[in-house]
Motif scaffolding. Sequence first.
Motif, PDB file in Angstrom:
ATOM      1  N   HIS A  13      -3.535  -5.756   7.386  1.00 36.63           N
ATOM      2  CA  HIS A  13      -3.079  -4.527   8.026  1.00 36.63           C
ATOM      3  C   HIS A  13      -4.036  -4.117   9.151  1.00 36.63           C
ATOM      4  N   ARG A  73      -7.784  -4.871   6.730  1.00 35.05           N
ATOM      5  CA  ARG A  73      -7.738  -4.911   5.271  1.00 35.05           C
ATOM      6  C   ARG A  73      -6.664  -5.899   4.805  1.00 35.05           C
ATOM      7  N   VAL A  74      -7.037  -6.741   3.859  1.00 32.30           N
ATOM      8  CA  VAL A  74      -6.091  -7.713   3.319  1.00 32.30           C
ATOM      9  C   VAL A  74      -5.488  -7.137   2.044  1.00 32.30           C
ATOM     10  N   ALA A  75      -4.178  -7.023   2.023  1.00 35.48           N
ATOM     11  CA  ALA A  75      -3.539  -6.460   0.833  1.00 35.48           C
ATOM     12  C   ALA A  75      -2.440  -7.386   0.338  1.00 35.48           C
ATOM     13  N   ARG A  76      -2.452  -7.567  -0.961  1.00 36.12           N
ATOM     14  CA  ARG A  76      -1.426  -8.367  -1.612  1.00 36.12           C
ATOM     15  C   ARG A  76      -0.469  -7.393  -2.290  1.00 36.12           C
ATOM     16  N   GLY A  77       0.814  -7.623  -2.108  1.00 35.30           N
ATOM     17  CA  GLY A  77       1.802  -6.769  -2.754  1.00 35.30           C
ATOM     18  C   GLY A  77       2.643  -7.571  -3.713  1.00 35.30           C
ATOM     19  N   ARG A  78       3.026  -6.916  -4.827  1.00 43.32           N
ATOM     20  CA  ARG A  78       3.829  -7.559  -5.869  1.00 43.32           C
ATOM     21  C   ARG A  78       3.178  -8.866  -6.306  1.00 43.32           C
ATOM     22  N   LEU A  86       5.227  -3.397  -1.002  1.00 45.99           N
ATOM     23  CA  LEU A  86       4.706  -3.672   0.342  1.00 45.99           C
ATOM     24  C   LEU A  86       5.379  -4.885   0.983  1.00 45.99           C
ATOM     25  N   LEU A  97       3.375  -3.489  11.255  1.00 44.68           N
ATOM     26  CA  LEU A  97       2.606  -2.919  10.140  1.00 44.68           C
ATOM     27  C   LEU A  97       1.475  -3.845   9.702  1.00 44.68           C
ATOM     28  N   ALA A 113      -0.142   4.918   8.451  1.00 43.71           N
ATOM     29  CA  ALA A 113      -0.879   4.591   7.223  1.00 43.71           C
ATOM     30  C   ALA A 113      -1.352   3.142   7.226  1.00 43.71           C
ATOM     31  N   LEU A 114      -0.525   2.235   7.720  1.00 41.75           N
ATOM     32  CA  LEU A 114      -0.852   0.813   7.616  1.00 41.75           C
ATOM     33  C   LEU A 114      -1.503   0.261   8.889  1.00 41.75           C
TER      34      LEU A 114
END
Lengths: 392, 480
Positions: free
Chosen positions: A134, A138-143, A155, A166, A376-377
């Motif tokens: 993002h 920041r690295v984000a993993r969703g589900r 996400l 995003l 936000a993202l």
Amino acid sequence: MTAGTTLRPADVDELAAIVRDADAARRTVHVVGNETHSGPAGAPPARADVVVSTSALTGVIAHEPGDLTITVRAGTRLRDLEAHLARHAQWLPAPTLGHGEASVGGWLAIGTDSLATRSAGRARDWVIGATAVHGDGRVARGRGRVVKNVAGYDLPRLMVGSLGTLGALADVTFRLAPRAETSTTLQAHGERDDVHAAARALLAMPWAPTFVDVLAQGTVTSCVVGFDGWPARTEPLTRRAADLLATHDLNATLLDDASELRACLDAPDRRLLGAAPARLALQVLGPPATLVARLVDLEHVAREHGADIAWALRGGTSNATAVIASTGRACLDAALSEARRAGAATVIASPERLSADAVWGRPSADFALMQRVKAALDPRGTFLPGRFVGGL
Amino acid sequence: MESMSTTHDRSAVLAALTARLGAERVTSDVADLLVYASDGSTLHDATPAGVVFPESTAEVVDIVTTCAAHGVPFVARGSGTGLSGGAMALDGGIVVALNRLRRILDVDVPNRCARVQPGVANLAISRAVEHHGLHYAPDPSSQAVCSIGGNVAHNSGGPHTLKNGVTVNHVLGLQIVLSDGTLVDVGGPERPGYDLAALITGSEGTFGIVTEVTVKLSPLPEGVRTAIAAFATIDDASHAVTSVIAGGLMPAALEMLDRVVVAALEAAFGLTFPPGAAALLLLECDGPEDGLDDEISRAVDICREHGALEVRLARDDNERAALWTARKKAFGALGRIARNYCTQDGVIPRTKLPEMLRRVGEIADRHRLRVANVFHAGDGNLHPCILFDDRDADERARVVSAGREILDVCLELGGSLSGEHGIGIEKREAMARMFAEDDLAVMRALREALDPLGLCNPHKVLPGGSRCVELGPGGKQVHA
């Protein structure tokens, strides 16, 4: 990092570092896949200081055939993904974007649905997990990697169709389906009213055709029906569909090789009016039953400007594609205005560069909420400001 | 941001709402509040400051605006069948009971959709459109009572989601009241932009209160075939499930029951199964009549190849209902062999089923507990039911430990904390075991963006925050 060069991160950490550095330096990032640009093209980015290609982020990370799930890196070409799945007799309803040259990330950024949308659902229905970088790096993993999962906010689904505004997808997990043993395709040409009535009747049947499309090219209109499955199902259903078409005075032909026709219906923005050098391709969106009337109105406008028009309606979905052969600005403006008179429409391809508002139309009532999601993202607007709906 | 409202604030909200809505639609009576202190999970309870019963969208806006003006948190509640404590009002918040918003506003047959209020029961939608040959496909087991608003909050599933998908696949648009009282229509496949309807679906009321739902209507299947297969081992049944799915079939339902449940069904209802049956697999195929017999017989053949002791195929609707009796009465049967049970909800990759069930058995043995397994085998969604007696404090503590360990094994095997019951209050701390801090930070950023006042169902879904909630197993559960 120099403007004008394209960076090719080899893993998610390198991708994150590039975004983090750009964000800190207030530079904008434009992530590209294989640049096949099929689907709504979006306005060109206001400025892209850093171009990042996912072409080195390729390959399968995990594939458990028994689970019918696969995790791939975002730069993987659809053609390669399809070939891999075919070896396991599995399938994902991905459209044949750019003849398979499109990347997974590029496909999902646009979110283009396949020909099988009516029966198999939208592209986003097949995404069960994703890792994304993002705006702040920041690295984000969703589900995750299971087919049923309600833990946390979705996400990955939010990323589909967000045009990279995003964040940048690094990897994606899909659920899969077994590959069909057989496919049949019927095509029936006829009077327009008969074709529409037949398509409506087919859609009202509980038979689950893979698709029921209406194709209009010049004065010729046809209904195209496809079934996929195994012979004990597809053969009798194909007969029933042909019988139903006959009751509408339509003589259906069972196609020996429907691959060209299916490819055309899968990517009508590229295939319709194939020879036209300057083309305006529009995606017309709205309640399924309203689309035909809107397409017919659009035809009138195109013909008033002396322009050829062809369209494909994906029956039972909210989505139709119209292609107009024109170089004139007046025709383009009139077509856009007509396409948006009774609903939304987006520009997939245009003979000239258009603003974000011209490409996407005016934002809907929930735009303020979309802005909050963007903030936000991607708080500093690192990812492609100005390119998506309302300048997101 | 979390709300720090005072008793004075809460009283002011209730007084203002009583003045406008009337005393009969606002309650802070202790006996009334007890009813709204917990949901179907009964694992935990929290007494709200008050309960308000709006009868229109405008009244929901009024309630939310009033809460916002006083910094008082609120939580929407449908039928109270949730299983994760999601509809509990923590911090003395207000419960907004939506069960009077139960009108089907519009049925649009040509466009295959219906616009409904959130308090409409799931099954009521299907009942209202069945004469058009249509239905609303997601079918939680509680569908006769659970509300569509609750389904949207939890992205609910059900036994037929293997083929039909879950709530998010059937929501075309939403109307939502944000925490500042703004009313917004969000779409939907018919407009370009972010898929906010999908983001809100499954957000457990943490972004606002949904006041209208536009759902997709699907054609009723032309035919249905149902079979039940008995296996000597759960491994055989699990391998059959994997082969059925991998074999190109897409059953509408694939439900499994283990030895404990089989024994309970035999004892409670006199249902008989082959001697030595340790697992029952219920298979259902639906769709066009053409090929349907072929599809179910392929599935039955696969079961036999995997050593099924017996396969019964329903010949008509009555026999089909009889086969479903085993699945539907499973929880009732457990009630006869245990005073209480606590239903877990976890997901694992389908191929890990045999290992997972072995591990669940080991966990139960170690904690001297009995566990019954009833689950959606087709999508790897487990519902281990831990049997216990809530009068035994030591046993209760062991149930909590075992439940946690079961979820940890789900995560270890690459699964998820919840397939359909949601995170709520029950699993919010476990979220930190499934997700990394950055994953949660992004979710938190989204939440703060959509609910900057921090008033929408605070303390749910995401871990952390100021309030520590004591968890412990309680009474009997209903199953979703």
